[in-house]
Design a protein around this motif. Structure first.
Motif, short mmCIF file in Angstrom:
data_model
loop_
_atom_site.label_atom_id
_atom_site.label_comp_id
_atom_site.label_asym_id
_atom_site.label_seq_id
_atom_site.Cartn_x
_atom_site.Cartn_y
_atom_site.Cartn_z
N THR A 158 0.86 -1.17 0.00
CA THR A 158 0.00 0.00 0.00
C THR A 158 0.90 1.23 0.00
O THR A 158 2.07 1.15 0.40
N VAL A 159 0.39 2.37 -0.44
CA VAL A 159 1.25 3.55 -0.56
C VAL A 159 0.44 4.82 -0.43
O VAL A 159 -0.73 4.87 -0.83
N ILE A 160 1.07 5.85 0.11
CA ILE A 160 0.48 7.19 0.13
C ILE A 160 1.57 8.20 -0.14
O ILE A 160 2.71 8.06 0.33
N VAL A 161 1.24 9.21 -0.95
CA VAL A 161 2.17 10.30 -1.26
C VAL A 161 1.45 11.63 -1.06
O VAL A 161 0.30 11.79 -1.51
N ALA A 162 2.09 12.56 -0.37
CA ALA A 162 1.55 13.91 -0.22
C ALA A 162 2.60 14.91 -0.69
O ALA A 162 3.77 14.80 -0.32
N MET A 163 2.17 15.88 -1.50
CA MET A 163 3.08 16.88 -2.04
C MET A 163 2.51 18.27 -1.77
O MET A 163 1.37 18.56 -2.16
N LEU A 164 3.29 19.09 -1.10
CA LEU A 164 2.86 20.46 -0.78
C LEU A 164 3.48 21.43 -1.76
O LEU A 164 4.70 21.51 -1.89
N GLU A 165 2.63 22.18 -2.47
CA GLU A 165 3.14 23.24 -3.32
C GLU A 165 3.45 24.46 -2.46
O GLU A 165 2.87 24.66 -1.40
N ARG A 166 4.32 25.30 -2.95
CA ARG A 166 4.73 26.46 -2.15
C ARG A 166 3.60 27.44 -1.91
O ARG A 166 3.64 28.24 -0.97
N ASN A 167 2.54 27.36 -2.72
CA ASN A 167 1.40 28.26 -2.52
C ASN A 167 0.40 27.72 -1.50
O ASN A 167 -0.63 28.34 -1.24
N GLY A 168 0.67 26.53 -0.93
CA GLY A 168 -0.19 25.97 0.09
C GLY A 168 -1.10 24.86 -0.38
O GLY A 168 -1.80 24.25 0.43
N THR A 169 -1.10 24.55 -1.68
CA THR A 169 -1.92 23.45 -2.18
C THR A 169 -1.29 22.12 -1.79
O THR A 169 -0.12 21.86 -2.10
N LEU A 170 -2.07 21.29 -1.10
CA LEU A 170 -1.60 19.97 -0.68
C LEU A 170 -2.26 18.92 -1.56
O LEU A 170 -3.49 18.80 -1.59
N LYS A 171 -1.45 18.16 -2.29
CA LYS A 171 -1.95 17.12 -3.19
C LYS A 171 -1.62 15.76 -2.60
O LYS A 171 -0.49 15.52 -2.18
N ILE A 172 -2.62 14.86 -2.59
CA ILE A 172 -2.46 13.56 -1.96
C ILE A 172 -2.96 12.48 -2.91
O ILE A 172 -3.99 12.63 -3.56
N ALA A 173 -2.24 11.37 -2.97
CA ALA A 173 -2.70 10.18 -3.69
C ALA A 173 -2.38 8.97 -2.83
O ALA A 173 -1.25 8.85 -2.34
N ASN A 174 -3.37 8.11 -2.62
CA ASN A 174 -3.11 6.91 -1.82
C ASN A 174 -3.79 5.69 -2.43
O ASN A 174 -4.88 5.77 -3.00
N VAL A 175 -3.10 4.57 -2.34
CA VAL A 175 -3.64 3.27 -2.75
C VAL A 175 -3.58 2.36 -1.52
O VAL A 175 -2.49 2.02 -1.04
N GLY A 176 -4.75 2.00 -0.98
CA GLY A 176 -4.77 1.14 0.19
C GLY A 176 -5.07 1.86 1.48
O GLY A 176 -5.83 2.84 1.49
N ASP A 177 -4.45 1.41 2.58
CA ASP A 177 -4.84 1.90 3.90
C ASP A 177 -3.79 2.68 4.66
O ASP A 177 -3.95 2.92 5.86
N CYS A 178 -2.68 3.07 4.01
CA CYS A 178 -1.86 4.12 4.63
C CYS A 178 -2.69 5.40 4.58
O CYS A 178 -3.47 5.60 3.64
N GLY A 179 -2.56 6.27 5.58
CA GLY A 179 -3.47 7.40 5.64
C GLY A 179 -2.83 8.72 6.01
O GLY A 179 -1.65 8.78 6.39
N LEU A 180 -3.63 9.77 5.91
CA LEU A 180 -3.20 11.13 6.25
C LEU A 180 -4.36 11.89 6.87
O LEU A 180 -5.51 11.76 6.43
N LYS A 181 -4.05 12.66 7.89
CA LYS A 181 -5.03 13.55 8.51
C LYS A 181 -4.43 14.94 8.59
O LYS A 181 -3.24 15.10 8.88
N LEU A 182 -5.27 15.94 8.33
CA LEU A 182 -4.85 17.34 8.43
C LEU A 182 -5.55 17.96 9.63
O LEU A 182 -6.78 17.94 9.72
N ILE A 183 -4.76 18.49 10.55
CA ILE A 183 -5.28 19.06 11.79
C ILE A 183 -5.12 20.57 11.76
O ILE A 183 -4.03 21.09 11.47
N ARG A 184 -6.21 21.28 12.05
CA ARG A 184 -6.18 22.75 12.11
C ARG A 184 -6.87 23.21 13.39
O ARG A 184 -8.01 22.86 13.64
N GLU A 185 -6.16 23.96 14.19
CA GLU A 185 -6.69 24.49 15.44
C GLU A 185 -7.33 23.40 16.30
O GLU A 185 -8.41 23.55 16.85
N GLY A 186 -6.65 22.26 16.40
CA GLY A 186 -7.10 21.20 17.27
C GLY A 186 -8.24 20.35 16.73
O GLY A 186 -8.82 19.55 17.46
N GLN A 187 -8.54 20.49 15.44
CA GLN A 187 -9.62 19.72 14.81
C GLN A 187 -9.10 19.04 13.55
O GLN A 187 -8.35 19.64 12.78
#
Length: 288
Positions: free
Chosen positions: A125-154
């Motif tokens: 399984t695999v996950i890739v996250a790429m942050l552009e310098r302008n703040g755009t976060l691009k994510i691609a995942n196959v399977g059950d590796c994961g990502l969570k984005l937390i902002r102000e405790g949420q």
């Protein structure tokens, strides 16, 4: 607060970024270029410590920053194939293709090229996250590796695991019958300075609840410390047969039965899931 956050190179795909810590800034829309301040920690399965486990990962400071994790499918060991070989080669290839012009900073294309270049037998399984310098976060995942984005405790964003059925995730494979980059779940969102990314293999998310992740992030200002604490928490839960883990809850929801000896005495299915545990914690910071 004066701080510095620079990536440091290490051997192979296990390169981890050193970081000074979480930065106490007031959240506001991104007006300047951003990048990632990264910490990481990997704990192998107790039975796979000698070979370093079957997870692989890399982090890169290219553009705004790149994060990637691959989790080797352990079932290949039954065919005398080391499951770590495929995940390590896949991640090494992905790391090398990051600046490729054809990739054009697209995580789905990066997965395609890395998979095509991987010759080892196995799957992952695999996950890739790429942050552009302008703040755009691009994510691609196959399977059950994961990502969570937390902002102000949420938690404001979570990837969704892909699986054929319980405990059988989508996976890239050396076999032609497996999934490909076309099966990847692709996401794009706008991150802002101060946001926290928590990325992990299923060894993290099968053993640690969202509220524990948020609480841990809130208690540790340093990204490296936070990654280590989360990985250790997942390990403790994975070894606890009485812990009602996210994995056990999902198993019960899918109708999975407990061992016969538990059923006889009226016990339900509980316990953590022993696994390799990879955790990456990254904060969005101003490049200035």
């Amino acid at each position: 607060m004066d701080w510095n956050c620079k990536f440091s190179s290490k051997e192979e795909q296990s390169a981890a970024a050193s970081a000074s810590g979480f930065i106490g800034t007031q959240l506001s829309p991104v007006r300047s270029e951003v990048s990632l301040c990264v910490g990481s920690h990997l704990i192998p399965h107790p039975n796979k410590v000698e070979k370093g486990g079957e997870d692989a990962f890399f982090t890169s400071s290219y553009s705004g920053g790149v994060l990637a994790i691959a989790d080797g499918v352990s079932g290949w060991a039954e065919e005398d194939v080391d499951p770590a070989l495929f995940s390590r080669e896949l991640i090494a290839n992905a790391s090398g293709f990051v600046p490729d012009e054809e990739v054009n900073y697209d995580p789905q294309v990066l997965i395609r090229k890395a998979h095509a270049a991987t010759s080892s037998i196995g799957s992952a399984t695999v996950i890739v996250a790429m942050l552009e310098r302008n703040g755009t976060l691009k994510i691609a995942n196959v399977g059950d590796c994961g990502l969570k984005l937390i902002r102000e405790g949420q938690i404001i964003f979570s990837t969704t695991p892909q699986e054929h059925y319980f405990d059988c995730p989508y996976q890239l494979s050396s076999e032609t019958v497996g999934q490909t980059y076309l099966d990847a779940m692709v996401s794009s969102l706008e991150a802002i300075e101060g946001d926290i990314i928590v990325m992990g293999s299923d060894g993290l998310f099968d053993n640690v609840f969202d509220h524990e992740i948020v609480s841990t992030i809130g208690q540790h200002r340093n990204v490296s410390d936070a990654a280590k604490v989360l990985a250790n928490l997942a390990r403790v839960h994975s070894l606890d047969s009485s812990y009602d883990s996210p994995y056990a809850l999902e198993a019960r929801s899918k109708g999975i039965e407990p061992p016969w000896w538990k059923k006889i005495i009226g016990m339900q299915l509980t316990g953590g899931k022993l696994d390799d545990i990879t955790v990456i914690v990254a904060q969005i910071v101003s490049s200035l």
